[in-house]
Design a protein around this motif. Structure first.
Motif, PDB file in Angstrom:
ATOM      1  N   ALA A   1       2.283   0.227  36.469  1.00 57.23           N
ATOM      2  CA  ALA A   1       2.582  -0.021  35.062  1.00 57.23           C
ATOM      3  C   ALA A   1       3.153   1.224  34.400  1.00 57.23           C
ATOM      4  CB  ALA A   1       1.320  -0.483  34.329  1.00 57.23           C
ATOM      5  N   TRP A   2       2.559   2.395  34.690  1.00 59.77           N
ATOM      6  CA  TRP A   2       3.092   3.640  34.133  1.00 59.77           C
ATOM      7  C   TRP A   2       4.452   3.985  34.739  1.00 59.77           C
ATOM      8  CZ3 TRP A   2       1.932   5.943  29.852  1.00 59.77           C
ATOM      9  CH2 TRP A   2       0.668   5.738  29.281  1.00 59.77           C
ATOM     10  N   ALA A   3       4.617   3.758  36.020  1.00 63.79           N
ATOM     11  CA  ALA A   3       5.900   4.048  36.652  1.00 63.79           C
ATOM     12  C   ALA A   3       7.020   3.222  36.020  1.00 63.79           C
ATOM     13  CB  ALA A   3       5.815   3.789  38.154  1.00 63.79           C
ATOM     14  N   GLN A   4       6.731   1.957  35.722  1.00 62.78           N
ATOM     15  CA  GLN A   4       7.732   1.103  35.099  1.00 62.78           C
ATOM     16  C   GLN A   4       8.094   1.595  33.705  1.00 62.78           C
ATOM     17  OE1 GLN A   4       9.617  -1.241  36.312  1.00 62.78           O
ATOM     18  NE2 GLN A   4      10.604  -1.571  34.314  1.00 62.78           N
ATOM     19  N   ARG A   5       7.085   1.980  32.924  1.00 58.88           N
ATOM     20  CA  ARG A   5       7.386   2.493  31.580  1.00 58.88           C
ATOM     21  C   ARG A   5       8.221   3.763  31.654  1.00 58.88           C
ATOM     22  NH1 ARG A   5       4.986  -0.378  27.229  1.00 58.88           N
ATOM     23  NH2 ARG A   5       4.186  -2.261  28.208  1.00 58.88           N
ATOM     24  N   LEU A   6       7.886   4.654  32.574  1.00 57.83           N
ATOM     25  CA  LEU A   6       8.668   5.888  32.693  1.00 57.83           C
ATOM     26  C   LEU A   6      10.111   5.597  33.066  1.00 57.83           C
ATOM     27  CD1 LEU A   6       6.027   8.144  34.473  1.00 57.83           C
ATOM     28  CD2 LEU A   6       6.826   8.369  32.113  1.00 57.83           C
ATOM     29  N   ARG A   7      10.338   4.611  33.938  1.00 56.55           N
ATOM     30  CA  ARG A   7      11.718   4.240  34.283  1.00 56.55           C
ATOM     31  C   ARG A   7      12.474   3.728  33.057  1.00 56.55           C
ATOM     32  NH1 ARG A   7       9.062   1.546  38.531  1.00 56.55           N
ATOM     33  NH2 ARG A   7       9.090   2.762  40.465  1.00 56.55           N
ATOM     34  N   GLU A   8      11.780   2.974  32.207  1.00 54.29           N
ATOM     35  CA  GLU A   8      12.415   2.444  31.004  1.00 54.29           C
ATOM     36  C   GLU A   8      12.706   3.545  29.999  1.00 54.29           C
ATOM     37  OE1 GLU A   8       9.596  -0.427  29.696  1.00 54.29           O
ATOM     38  OE2 GLU A   8       9.988  -1.812  31.345  1.00 54.29           O
ATOM     39  N   TRP A   9      11.785   4.473  29.854  1.00 55.00           N
ATOM     40  CA  TRP A   9      11.949   5.544  28.864  1.00 55.00           C
ATOM     41  C   TRP A   9      12.933   6.610  29.317  1.00 55.00           C
ATOM     42  CZ3 TRP A   9       5.925   6.115  28.571  1.00 55.00           C
ATOM     43  CH2 TRP A   9       5.398   5.021  27.855  1.00 55.00           C
ATOM     44  N   ILE A  10      13.002   6.860  30.639  1.00 55.87           N
ATOM     45  CA  ILE A  10      13.866   7.909  31.177  1.00 55.87           C
ATOM     46  C   ILE A  10      14.726   7.291  32.275  1.00 55.87           C
ATOM     47  CG2 ILE A  10      13.937  10.260  32.110  1.00 55.87           C
ATOM     48  CD1 ILE A  10      11.012  10.571  31.207  1.00 55.87           C
ATOM     49  N   PRO A  11      15.759   6.542  31.904  1.00 54.92           N
ATOM     50  CA  PRO A  11      16.537   5.804  32.905  1.00 54.92           C
ATOM     51  C   PRO A  11      17.396   6.686  33.792  1.00 54.92           C
ATOM     52  CG  PRO A  11      17.467   5.509  30.708  1.00 54.92           C
ATOM     53  CD  PRO A  11      16.170   6.227  30.528  1.00 54.92           C
ATOM     54  N   ASP A  12      17.790   7.867  33.333  1.00 58.13           N
ATOM     55  CA  ASP A  12      18.530   8.796  34.179  1.00 58.13           C
ATOM     56  C   ASP A  12      17.665   9.153  35.386  1.00 58.13           C
ATOM     57  OD1 ASP A  12      19.886  10.843  35.381  1.00 58.13           O
ATOM     58  OD2 ASP A  12      19.944  12.158  33.636  1.00 58.13           O
ATOM     59  N   ASP A  13      18.232   9.051  36.582  1.00 55.37           N
ATOM     60  CA  ASP A  13      17.422   9.253  37.781  1.00 55.37           C
ATOM     61  C   ASP A  13      17.357  10.703  38.235  1.00 55.37           C
ATOM     62  OD1 ASP A  13      19.953   9.590  38.749  1.00 55.37           O
ATOM     63  OD2 ASP A  13      19.850   7.979  40.230  1.00 55.37           O
ATOM     64  N   SER A  14      17.881  11.637  37.432  1.00 57.08           N
ATOM     65  CA  SER A  14      17.832  13.045  37.831  1.00 57.08           C
ATOM     66  C   SER A  14      17.684  13.956  36.617  1.00 57.08           C
ATOM     67  CB  SER A  14      19.083  13.422  38.625  1.00 57.08           C
ATOM     68  OG  SER A  14      20.251  13.191  37.836  1.00 57.08           O
ATOM     69  N   ALA A  15      16.820  13.586  35.693  1.00 54.62           N
ATOM     70  CA  ALA A  15      16.626  14.367  34.474  1.00 54.62           C
ATOM     71  C   ALA A  15      15.755  15.586  34.748  1.00 54.62           C
ATOM     72  CB  ALA A  15      15.989  13.508  33.395  1.00 54.62           C
ATOM     73  N   GLU A  16      15.962  16.628  33.947  1.00 57.56           N
ATOM     74  CA  GLU A  16      15.047  17.761  33.941  1.00 57.56           C
ATOM     75  C   GLU A  16      14.025  17.494  32.845  1.00 57.56           C
ATOM     76  OE1 GLU A  16      16.325  21.833  34.471  1.00 57.56           O
ATOM     77  OE2 GLU A  16      18.374  21.108  34.779  1.00 57.56           O
ATOM     78  N   VAL A  17      12.757  17.360  33.242  1.00 53.74           N
ATOM     79  CA  VAL A  17      11.695  16.937  32.343  1.00 53.74           C
ATOM     80  C   VAL A  17      10.671  18.049  32.190  1.00 53.74           C
ATOM     81  CG1 VAL A  17       9.914  15.217  31.895  1.00 53.74           C
ATOM     82  CG2 VAL A  17      12.011  14.548  33.108  1.00 53.74           C
ATOM     83  N   LEU A  18      10.321  18.346  30.945  1.00 51.46           N
ATOM     84  CA  LEU A  18       9.227  19.256  30.649  1.00 51.46           C
ATOM     85  C   LEU A  18       8.031  18.421  30.222  1.00 51.46           C
ATOM     86  CD1 LEU A  18       8.166  22.155  30.203  1.00 51.46           C
ATOM     87  CD2 LEU A  18       9.018  21.992  27.857  1.00 51.46           C
ATOM     88  N   ASP A  19       6.962  18.459  31.019  1.00 50.59           N
ATOM     89  CA  ASP A  19       5.743  17.699  30.747  1.00 50.59           C
ATOM     90  C   ASP A  19       4.739  18.657  30.121  1.00 50.59           C
ATOM     91  OD1 ASP A  19       3.489  16.126  30.731  1.00 50.59           O
ATOM     92  OD2 ASP A  19       3.482  15.710  32.878  1.00 50.59           O
ATOM     93  N   VAL A  20       4.606  18.602  28.784  1.00 54.32           N
ATOM     94  CA  VAL A  20       3.742  19.533  28.063  1.00 54.32           C
ATOM     95  C   VAL A  20       2.337  18.952  27.982  1.00 54.32           C
ATOM     96  CG1 VAL A  20       5.560  20.692  26.775  1.00 54.32           C
ATOM     97  CG2 VAL A  20       4.598  18.592  25.858  1.00 54.32           C
ATOM     98  N   GLY A  21       1.341  19.778  28.299  1.00 56.60           N
ATOM     99  CA  GLY A  21      -0.016  19.266  28.405  1.00 56.60           C
ATOM    100  C   GLY A  21      -0.122  18.324  29.573  1.00 56.60           C
ATOM    101  N   CYS A  22       0.342  18.764  30.740  1.00 54.46           N
ATOM    102  CA  CYS A  22       0.490  17.862  31.890  1.00 54.46           C
ATOM    103  C   CYS A  22      -0.837  17.456  32.513  1.00 54.46           C
ATOM    104  CB  CYS A  22       1.384  18.490  32.946  1.00 54.46           C
ATOM    105  SG  CYS A  22       0.692  19.964  33.750  1.00 54.46           S
ATOM    106  N   GLY A  23      -1.933  18.132  32.151  1.00 59.69           N
ATOM    107  CA  GLY A  23      -3.224  17.778  32.725  1.00 59.69           C
ATOM    108  C   GLY A  23      -3.216  17.904  34.241  1.00 59.69           C
ATOM    109  N   THR A  24      -3.734  16.906  34.917  1.00 58.50           N
ATOM    110  CA  THR A  24      -3.797  16.947  36.382  1.00 58.50           C
ATOM    111  C   THR A  24      -2.499  16.519  37.052  1.00 58.50           C
ATOM    112  OG1 THR A  24      -4.720  14.711  36.482  1.00 58.50           O
ATOM    113  CG2 THR A  24      -6.293  16.547  36.372  1.00 58.50           C
ATOM    114  N   GLY A  25      -1.462  16.253  36.274  1.00 57.23           N
ATOM    115  CA  GLY A  25      -0.135  16.041  36.839  1.00 57.23           C
ATOM    116  C   GLY A  25       0.211  14.629  37.258  1.00 57.23           C
ATOM    117  N   SER A  26      -0.522  13.628  36.769  1.00 56.18           N
ATOM    118  CA  SER A  26      -0.267  12.263  37.237  1.00 56.18           C
ATOM    119  C   SER A  26       1.101  11.744  36.816  1.00 56.18           C
ATOM    120  CB  SER A  26      -1.368  11.320  36.734  1.00 56.18           C
ATOM    121  OG  SER A  26      -2.597  11.626  37.347  1.00 56.18           O
ATOM    122  N   LEU A  27       1.480  11.937  35.552  1.00 50.14           N
ATOM    123  CA  LEU A  27       2.798  11.471  35.124  1.00 50.14           C
ATOM    124  C   LEU A  27       3.898  12.312  35.758  1.00 50.14           C
ATOM    125  CD1 LEU A  27       2.405  10.484  31.365  1.00 50.14           C
ATOM    126  CD2 LEU A  27       2.084   9.101  33.424  1.00 50.14           C
TER     127      LEU A  27
END
Length: 206
Positions: free
Chosen positions: A34-60
């Protein structure tokens, strides 16, 4: 005022059991999908440079790296960073220790700045939002997964402790960007259970 050290200590304590929550560890295939699908919808570019702030244990970050993105995670908690580095070993991701409100990434620019359930632990969320917008490339976007769920178990003077409503966050973000969209996240599959509080994703484009 609540210090960065006390926030780091709070999350250091939580790190050992953080992934036991269905939406944190994403151990369930259904929740993870479910999370993987939402991330694909929110970030459709398949090679983006993403900064995950407050990444916690890194699941996303793990899901994003699996989708082909180049991910940099930042977290203020040494224990969270340790867990994230183990989880992301071998992935196209880097995790650094630092303040998510002012990420230590040496002037780099990104296509996406992502945060999930972070704003409530920031002493100056407005300053953090301005900093993140300034780190985006032209056409970049903020993906802010937030909610309003009530008080947590630490005395604090942080303005959004216990979460932030979509209306309040929209008002803070909209002057900084070209357009804003709010998507309410009521699907129980994302959380591994039914929820009664407010949860949403705010997508903002510069």
């Amino acid at each position: 005022m609540t210090s960065s050290a006390s926030v780091a200590a709070y999350w250091d304590t939580a790190a050992a059991t953080f992934d036991t929550a269905p939406d944190h560890g994403l151990a369930s295939f259904v929740v993870r999908a479910a999370w993987a699908q939402r991330l694909r919808e929110w970030i459709p570019d398949d090679s983006a440079e993403v900064l995950d702030v407050g990444c916690g244990t890194g699941s996303l970050a793990y899901l994003l790296a699996a989708q082909g993105h180049q991910v940099t995670g930042v977290d203020i908690s040494p224990n969270m960073v340790e867990h994230a580095r183990r989880k992301l070993a071998g992935c196209s991701a880097t995790v650094v220790l630092g303040d998510a409100a002012d990420p230590p990434v040496a002037g780099r620019r990104f296509d996406v700045v992502l945060c999930r359930h972070l704003m409530w632990t920031l002493p100056d969320p407005g300053a953090a939002l301005r900093r993140w917008v300034g780190m985006l490339r032209p056409g970049g976007q903020l993906v802010l997964v937030e909610g309003r769920w009530g008080a947590a178990d630490m005395s604090t003077d942080m303005p959004w402790w216990g979460g932030v409503s979509a209306d309040v966050l929209w008002a803070a973000v909209s002057p900084l960007v070209a357009r804003v969209h709010v998507e309410h996240l009521t699907d129980a599959l994302l959380w591994g259970r039914e929820i009664a509080d407010e949860r949403y994703a705010l997508l903002a484009h510069v």
